[in-house]
Design a protein around this motif. Structure first.
Motif, PDB file in Angstrom:
ATOM      1  N   ASP A  34     -62.891  20.108  18.419  1.00  0.00           N
ATOM      2  CA  ASP A  34     -62.093  19.555  16.839  1.00  0.00           C
ATOM      3  C   ASP A  34     -62.075  17.327  17.459  1.00  0.00           C
ATOM      4  O   ASP A  34     -61.808  17.146  16.033  1.00  0.00           O
TER       5      ASP A  34
ATOM      6  N   ASN B 249     -65.148  13.384  10.506  1.00  0.00           N
ATOM      7  CA  ASN B 249     -64.186  13.911   9.115  1.00  0.00           C
ATOM      8  C   ASN B 249     -63.917  12.162   9.001  1.00  0.00           C
ATOM      9  O   ASN B 249     -63.782  11.873   7.253  1.00  0.00           O
TER      10      ASN B 249
ATOM     11  N   MET C 241     -64.233  17.332   5.138  1.00  0.00           N
ATOM     12  CA  MET C 241     -64.634  17.882   6.235  1.00  0.00           C
ATOM     13  C   MET C 241     -65.705  17.429   7.030  1.00  0.00           C
ATOM     14  O   MET C 241     -66.078  19.154   6.862  1.00  0.00           O
TER      15      MET C 241
ATOM     16  N   ALA D 265     -57.485  23.409  12.144  1.00  0.00           N
ATOM     17  CA  ALA D 265     -57.498  23.990  11.144  1.00  0.00           C
ATOM     18  C   ALA D 265     -58.936  24.531  11.014  1.00  0.00           C
ATOM     19  O   ALA D 265     -59.577  25.988   9.993  1.00  0.00           O
ATOM     20  N   GLY D 266     -60.360  24.202  11.566  1.00  0.00           N
ATOM     21  CA  GLY D 266     -61.501  24.521  11.182  1.00  0.00           C
ATOM     22  C   GLY D 266     -61.239  25.764  11.838  1.00  0.00           C
ATOM     23  O   GLY D 266     -62.347  26.848  10.772  1.00  0.00           O
TER      24      GLY D 266
ATOM     25  N   GLY E 134     -56.355  19.313   6.889  1.00  0.00           N
ATOM     26  CA  GLY E 134     -56.254  17.502   8.028  1.00  0.00           C
ATOM     27  C   GLY E 134     -55.581  18.171   8.821  1.00  0.00           C
ATOM     28  O   GLY E 134     -55.088  16.598   9.875  1.00  0.00           O
ATOM     29  N   VAL E 135     -56.100  19.752   9.924  1.00  0.00           N
ATOM     30  CA  VAL E 135     -54.150  19.355  11.131  1.00  0.00           C
ATOM     31  C   VAL E 135     -55.943  19.657  11.989  1.00  0.00           C
ATOM     32  O   VAL E 135     -55.980  20.317  11.898  1.00  0.00           O
TER      33      VAL E 135
ATOM     34  N   SER F 118     -56.633  15.066  14.003  1.00  0.00           N
ATOM     35  CA  SER F 118     -55.827  15.139  12.417  1.00  0.00           C
ATOM     36  C   SER F 118     -56.235  14.280  12.019  1.00  0.00           C
ATOM     37  O   SER F 118     -55.505  12.784  11.628  1.00  0.00           O
ATOM     38  N   SER F 119     -56.636  14.783  10.186  1.00  0.00           N
ATOM     39  CA  SER F 119     -57.147  13.956   9.173  1.00  0.00           C
ATOM     40  C   SER F 119     -56.154  13.597   8.898  1.00  0.00           C
ATOM     41  O   SER F 119     -55.798  11.953   8.776  1.00  0.00           O
TER      42      SER F 119
ATOM     43  N   THR G  68     -66.397  19.645  10.684  1.00  0.00           N
ATOM     44  CA  THR G  68     -66.015  20.415  10.166  1.00  0.00           C
ATOM     45  C   THR G  68     -66.508  21.804  10.191  1.00  0.00           C
ATOM     46  O   THR G  68     -67.242  22.746  10.347  1.00  0.00           O
TER      47      THR G  68
HETATM   48  N1  ASP Z   1     -58.480  19.588  12.864  1.00  0.00           N
HETATM   49  C1  ASP Z   1     -59.959  18.407  11.646  1.00  0.00           C
HETATM   50  C2  ASP Z   1     -59.323  17.217  10.862  1.00  0.00           C
HETATM   51  O1  ASP Z   1     -57.774  17.147  10.602  1.00  0.00           O
HETATM   52  C3  ASP Z   1     -60.128  19.524  11.184  1.00  0.00           C
HETATM   53  C4  ASP Z   1     -60.842  20.672  11.934  1.00  0.00           C
HETATM   54  O2  ASP Z   1     -61.722  20.923  11.667  1.00  0.00           O
HETATM   55  O3  ASP Z   1     -59.858  21.473  12.354  1.00  0.00           O
HETATM   56  O4  ASP Z   1     -59.836  17.001   9.734  1.00  0.00           O
END
Ligand code: ASP
Length: 429
Positions: free
Chosen positions: A392, A399, A312, A359-360, A355-356, A277-278, A315
């Motif tokens: 991820d 990211n 990202m 999400a991508g 950024g969770v 998670s970013s 991503t």
């Molecule tokens: N998890 C990635 C992030 O928080 C987003 C993703 O690619 O799912 O940057």
């Protein structure tokens, strides 16, 4: 010992113990990891809890102390251009590799059917989430919050950033006496947040052990085998971007030595790797850019929260490979024009991704639809879902590395010295 070394030890120990539990089929150990995973989540909650106070306080102080609004506009313009360009480069690398190495070519019919059956249900629920996602127009409109407190409560960073910048800009024109009392207050919040991060980071190595241990202990290694080519292509692309593209940028645009830069910032990407998670990593990202790279608060407080939300590269690169992989499996021929559409939509989809964790894969649905692969979306997502967690983790590290790199470039372009880079690191954070 440096924080990144401690995190790395936790990470390796977690991976080893998790792998022993998984491959040795030690069910009791696997169960223990499943039970204690909650401790890892508690840690993620702890770091996430600082995001809102830190972003608001540091961005407000940063914006108000810029003093001159044209500088803010200039930094904003450069940051957005940088983020879009590097993301487009990342997508191009992903497409290039997927075209040349064709990871989808070797997947057997049997594997395809097995994966579709195993993950079909999960893929369907992701599609439901994507269907309920707001449209582009709504997303743009939501950048302007009707209620900033609600934006903060929902961890909606983009509207919160917008409001805070407006507020900070307004502060620059009120009388110095009034302004100073507000700024002193937020300075205090900023400093206290930083202290809190350092306290929480003491727990990071143990939390990382638990987080990585539980992922590895319950990971389907058999899947890795059937999706090996795809996984390797994504990882290779991410490495090329993280060390090749960013290495060049760090050297030539930030004027820094990449060999010193990467170890200095390593704690943030490692935490990103462990949390996927970013957003959760954001407090450490800000601290790292300021304390380890010497980026000023004005630049870091603006560039990094924005980056965690809209930048990202990892991503976007992953999405490009995933679309090509799915297309190759279903025999869909994506011509050059389609691939240009992928560059555009994957860049925009990564902006839209939060950024969770995971999400991508939701915004990947947008990219698949954009090149007319709507009928293969559910089955396609099912194909790649099994290895999504591991990818991820890696893409989130990329990211976050991209965000810190951007902050260094912008700081340098604003004439900042970035002196800390050369400092001998003896501190613990
Ligand atoms: N998890 C990635 C992030 O928080 C987003 C993703 O690619 O799912 O940057």
């Amino acid at each position: 010992m440096q924080l990144y070394t401690k995190i790395l030890i936790g990470l390796i120990a977690g991976a080893v113990v998790g792998a022993v539990a998984n491959l040795g089929e030690i069910t009791i150990l696997q169960n223990i990891f499943s039970e204690i995973e909650i401790l890892g989540t508690a840690f993620i909650n702890l770091i996430t809890m600082i995001v809102i106070p830190l972003v608001v306080a540091s961005l407000l102080v940063g914006t108000a102390s810029l003093g001159d609004l044209t500088k803010l506009g200039r930094i904003g313009g450069k940051t957005l251009a940088y983020y879009m360009l590097t993301t487009a480069v990342a997508v191009t690398i992903g497409l290039g590799l997927a075209n040349v190495l064709a990871p989808g070519a070797g997947v057997t019919e049997e594997t395809r059917i097995e994966l579709t059956e195993r993950y079909g249900g999960d893929a369907a629920s992701r599609m439901d989430i994507a269907e309920n996602a707001p449209s582009w127009k709504e997303t743009l409109l939501r950048v302007i919050p009707r209620n900033p407190v609600q934006a903060a409560a929902n961890m909606d960073l983009l509207p919160l950033i917008f409001f805070t910048i407006c507020f900070g800009a307004a502060l620059t024109v009120v009388t110095p006496q009034r302004r100073d009392s507000v700024l002193t207050f937020f300075h205090g919040i900023n400093d206290a947040s930083m202290v809190l991060i350092n306290w929480i980071m003491e727990l990071a190595p143990y939390a990382v052990f638990v987080l990585i241990g539980s992922v590895v202990a319950n990971f389907g290694f058999d899947l890795l085998q059937s999706l090996l080519a795809y996984t390797l292509v994504v990882v290779a692309g991410l490495m090329i971007h993280a060390f090749g593209t960013y290495g060049l940028i760090i050297r030539f645009l930030a004027g820094l030595n990449p060999a010193k830069f990467y170890p200095r910032i390593a704690a943030a990407p490692l935490l990103a790797f462990s949390t996927s998670s970013s957003n959760a990593t954001l407090p450490l990202t800000i601290e790292t850019a300021e304390d380890k790279v010497g980026v000023s608060n004005e630049v870091a407080s603006f560039v990094l929260p924005l980056g965690a939300t809209i930048n990202m590269d990892g991503t976007a690169l992953y999405q490009a490979v995933a679309v090509m992989f799915i297309a190759q499996i279903y025999g869909v021929d994506l011509a050059l024009a389609d691939q240009l559409v992928i560059v555009l939509t994957a860049t925009l989809a990564s902006v839209g991704a939060a950024g969770v964790p995971s999400a991508g894969i939701i915004t990947l649905i947008i990219v698949l639809n954009s090149v007319g692969m709507g009928e293969h979306v559910q089955a396609g997502i099912a194909l790649i879902l099994g290895v999504d967690r591991i990818l991820d983790m890696i893409r989130t590290s990329v990211n976050v590395t991209g965000d810190i790199t951007c902050s260094a470039v912008i700081a340098r372009s604003e004439g900042e010295p970035l002196t800390l880079m050369e400092a001998v690191a003896t501190d613990s954070a």
